[in-house]
Design an enzyme around this catalytic site. Structure first.
Site, PDB file in Angstrom:
ATOM      1  N   GLU A 121     -64.659-107.128 -70.660  1.00 56.45           N
ATOM      2  CA  GLU A 121     -65.375-105.859 -70.826  1.00 56.45           C
ATOM      3  C   GLU A 121     -64.798-105.012 -71.952  1.00 56.45           C
ATOM      4  O   GLU A 121     -65.283-103.939 -72.239  1.00 56.45           O
ATOM      5  CB  GLU A 121     -65.399-105.076 -69.512  1.00 56.45           C
ATOM      6  CG  GLU A 121     -64.049-104.883 -68.859  1.00 56.45           C
ATOM      7  CD  GLU A 121     -64.145-104.210 -67.478  1.00 56.45           C
ATOM      8  OE1 GLU A 121     -65.187-103.632 -67.155  1.00 56.45           O
ATOM      9  OE2 GLU A 121     -63.148-104.261 -66.733  1.00 56.45           O
ATOM     10  N   HIS A 153     -70.300 -94.622 -62.846  1.00 52.07           N
ATOM     11  CA  HIS A 153     -69.922 -95.188 -61.550  1.00 52.07           C
ATOM     12  C   HIS A 153     -70.612 -94.461 -60.407  1.00 52.07           C
ATOM     13  O   HIS A 153     -70.915 -95.060 -59.383  1.00 52.07           O
ATOM     14  CB  HIS A 153     -68.410 -95.176 -61.386  1.00 52.07           C
ATOM     15  CG  HIS A 153     -67.741 -96.213 -62.231  1.00 52.07           C
ATOM     16  ND1 HIS A 153     -67.021 -95.903 -63.352  1.00 52.07           N
ATOM     17  CD2 HIS A 153     -67.745 -97.553 -62.132  1.00 52.07           C
ATOM     18  CE1 HIS A 153     -66.600 -97.022 -63.909  1.00 52.07           C
ATOM     19  NE2 HIS A 153     -67.028 -98.039 -63.189  1.00 52.07           N
ATOM     20  N   CYS A 192     -71.540-109.426 -64.415  1.00 46.39           N
ATOM     21  CA  CYS A 192     -71.658-108.548 -63.243  1.00 46.39           C
ATOM     22  C   CYS A 192     -71.964-107.101 -63.606  1.00 46.39           C
ATOM     23  O   CYS A 192     -71.923-106.222 -62.752  1.00 46.39           O
ATOM     24  CB  CYS A 192     -70.400-108.626 -62.391  1.00 46.39           C
ATOM     25  SG  CYS A 192     -68.923-108.069 -63.249  1.00 46.39           S
ATOM     26  N   ASP A 229     -69.001-101.689 -69.339  1.00 47.41           N
ATOM     27  CA  ASP A 229     -67.945-101.233 -70.226  1.00 47.41           C
ATOM     28  C   ASP A 229     -68.017-101.915 -71.585  1.00 47.41           C
ATOM     29  O   ASP A 229     -67.728-101.297 -72.608  1.00 47.41           O
ATOM     30  CB  ASP A 229     -66.568-101.465 -69.591  1.00 47.41           C
ATOM     31  CG  ASP A 229     -66.254-100.374 -68.589  1.00 47.41           C
ATOM     32  OD1 ASP A 229     -66.441 -99.196 -68.931  1.00 47.41           O
ATOM     33  OD2 ASP A 229     -65.848-100.701 -67.460  1.00 47.41           O
TER      34      ASP A 229
HETATM   35  C1  PEP Z   1     -68.671-103.360 -65.903  1.00 44.72           C
HETATM   36  O1  PEP Z   1     -67.926-102.684 -66.625  1.00 44.72           O
HETATM   37  O2  PEP Z   1     -69.686-103.945 -66.320  1.00 44.72           O
HETATM   38  C2  PEP Z   1     -68.386-103.513 -64.470  1.00 44.72           C
HETATM   39  C3  PEP Z   1     -69.084-104.332 -63.726  1.00 44.72           C
HETATM   40  O3  PEP Z   1     -67.404-102.749 -63.941  1.00 44.72           O
HETATM   41  P1  PEP Z   1     -67.501-101.193 -63.601  1.00 44.72           P
HETATM   42  O4  PEP Z   1     -68.941-100.796 -63.710  1.00 44.72           O
HETATM   43  O5  PEP Z   1     -66.961-101.042 -62.213  1.00 44.72           O
HETATM   44  O6  PEP Z   1     -66.639-100.564 -64.637  1.00 44.72           O
HETATM   45 MG    MG Z   2     -65.985-102.078 -65.987  1.00 44.38          MG
END
Ligand code: PEP
Ligand code: MG
Length: 576
Positions: A437, A194, A508, A461
């Protein structure tokens, strides 16, 4: 002497700046006893170092700008106050005078004593403040080490700082960017953490997994980093500096050229329409999403409103933040994700547990939200109120089973009913979707798709959980492979089930914004992408070169390929 460290590129762009080492234990500590006749000069050295640290903080405070300026100013003031605190400084002077310790050793001893006091506190917020002590002591250490003349210090003020450290929490990055930090080098970390995602959002070049960084780079060294190649050059040569200037020139040209695509539709070469949405965390992302002609916001990560603060944002504050995004998008759909705290996104309010053995498999995302229904009601009410100002969808992270969706829908209905009866204007219908995810959700999707208004695939994830590879562990970076046959199978299955049920399926995760994967995702049938707005035009440009009908013909071969090598061969045949 020039040397080059190789890590991996986590956030694109180059930066030239002065290294700021943030790792207190790495400072040179002189443990030799101090002869009596050196006590006075050692005390003077320490006073000078404290003065340098104070001047630097004052300088940073003057440079503050942007939305978080006030919060960051408070943070700097707290550090300046600590430097003026006799409790802290007299203890160190005493250790030099009476304990005959050298300044660096005295600093460390005093730091350890204070950290121990903070660590013994029950309040998680106060406990986390031990970091402030570490930061302040690190600044004084840096002041001690900087055998700098004032002329050098003046020069150093003109070039910005590049942070060199081992890891950085997402909550630390926003203040760093506000302070004008030019880039970040981590000795560990990965590009899907992140922290790295946020660095891209803040346009901060970042190199991760530069293992030798802390042992070879010194505080104050001039370094040049390349966040695409994953390179850190210490003491760059004139040829390196020339390369940096060329990069600056070319990146300007490239962005001008890409800007021409901002007004265009997103279509493949054979005319199929594709929707490109933006992922957003900040006001700057929203502006960039608009400027790049995004179809809307596909993922608004709300947890960044909750990090780096003691009090949780109340309904009004959240409502104003969400309304800002909705208004900013001028009528285009905005997908707001409910809180995804936990794992590496720990907050300082004590909401996320900080003693879990496996936080990625712990109380995060919807699991945390459902344990705090009041918190969720507040967030859902704020989002619903923002829905009066433009189209809003709600996305729930870490869904694993249909029951979690039932509970979220019940909370949503209840919040909508309460708001309406209190006379609030809200949209008639706000769609509720799930992030897919967790592999369980992907595998059991057919049974729960009727519960969902739309789905969004979170590959960051999904890859980590499918392959049992921690997304933040740089030692496993070679195993973290979004093109693993199991991941491709799941992606194809999610897309097909969504389509069959007539539900929108978007993706995403970071792979949506990586041009290397555009052809593959189109081949698997994906038509909605959501990515950092900074890469949206590049992906649009790539899509315009590809023929969807031809790519689709390869999907069966892609899914049949049993190994990564065979997948690469199919991709090569596809021209990807
Ligand atoms: C993901 O897990 O792909 C996602 C978009 O969420 P994050 O990266 O915030 O966990
Ligand atoms: Mg995620």
């Amino acid at each position: 002497m020039r040397f080059v460290l190789t890590g991996s590129g986590a956030s694109r762009g180059m930066a030239l700046g002065r290294a700021r080492l943030q790792h207190p234990s790495r400072y040179l500590v002189d443990e030799r006893p101090l002869p009596e006749d050196e006590v006075d000069s050692e005390l003077d050295r320490l006073k000078r170092a404290i003065e340098i640290a104070r001047e630097e903080l004052a300088l940073l405070r003057d440079k503050l700008h942007g939305a978080m300026a006030r919060e960051v100013a408070e943070f700097i003031d707290a550090h300046s106050l600590m430097l003026a605190d006799r409790e802290l400084t007299s203890g160190i002077f005493d250790l030099i005078r009476r304990g005959r310790m050298r300044a660096s050793a005295a600093l460390n001893l005093q730091r350890d004593r204070l950290v121990a006091v903070f660590e013994a506190m029950d309040d998680p917020y106060l406990r986390s403040r031990k970091e402030d002590v570490e930061h302040v002591i690190a600044r004084v250490h840096a002041g001690l080490q900087r055998e700098s003349s004032s002329a050098e210090r003046k020069l150093a003020e003109r070039v910005g700082e590049i942070l060199v450290t081992d890891t950085v929490a997402p909550s630390e990055l926003v203040p760093l960017a506000e302070l004008g930090v030019l880039g970040v080098v981590l000795s560990s970390g990965s590009r899907v953490s992140h922290g790295a995602i946020l660095a891209r959002s803040l346009h901060l070049p970042m190199v991760v997994a530069a293992h030798e960084a802390l042992s070879t780079i010194h505080d104050g060294d001039l370094i040049l980093i390349d966040g695409e190649a994953g390179e850190v050059i210490a003491h760059p040569s004139s040829a390196d500096l020339a390369r940096f200037r060329t990069w600056q020139r070319e990146s300007l040209q490239r962005s001008r050229q890409l800007a021409l695509l901002a007004e265009r539709d997103t279509r493949t070469h054979d005319g199929a329409e594709i929707a490109l949405y933006a992922n957003a965390e900040s006001a700057a992302d929203i502006a960039l999403a608009r400027a790049s002609g995004a179809a809307g916001i596909g993922l608004y990560r709300t947890e960044f409103l909750f990090l780096q603060r003691r009090e949780l944002p109340d309904e009004e504050e959240q409502f104003l933040a969400y309304r800002e995004v909705v208004l900013g998008m001028g009528g285009l759909p905005v997908t707001i994700r409910t809180l995804d705290l936990g794992a590496d996104k720990a907050d300082s309010s004590g909401l996320a547990l900080d003693d879990e053995e496996n936080p990625a498999l712990g109380v995060r995302g919807v699991r945390l939200s459902l344990r705090h229904p009041e918190l969720m009601r507040t967030q859902l009410r704020a989002i619903l109120r923002a829905s009066a100002y433009g189209p809003v969808r709600i996305l729930v992270p870490m869904i694993c089973a249909a029951e979690e969706m039932h509970q979220m829908r019940a909370l949503l209905k209840e919040s909508a009913r309460d708001l309406r009866s209190a006379g609030h204007e809200i949209a008639e219908n706000v769609e509720l979707g799930a992030m897919i995810e967790v592999p369980a959700a992907a595998i059991a999707l057919a049974g729960m798709i009727h519960e969902l208004d739309f789905v969004s695939i979170g590959t960051n994830d999904l890859v980590q959980y499918t392959l049992a590879v921690d997304r933040n562990n740089d030692h496993l970076a070679n195993l973290y492979d979004p093109l693993h046959p199991a991941v491709l199978c799941l992606l194809a299955q999610i897309i097909a089930i969504g389509k069959r049920a007539g539900k929108r399926v978007s993706l995403c995760g970071e792979m949506a914004g990586d041009r290397k994967h555009t052809a593959l995702l189109l081949a698997l049938g994906l038509t909605d992408f959501s990515m950092h707005p900074g890469v949206l035009l590049e992906v649009r440009e790539m899509i315009a070169r590809l023929d969807l009908a031809k790519l689709r013909k390869h999907s069966a071969a892609l899914l049949r390929a049993p190994t990564r090598e065979r997948i690469d061969r199919v991709l090569a045949r596809m021209g990807a």
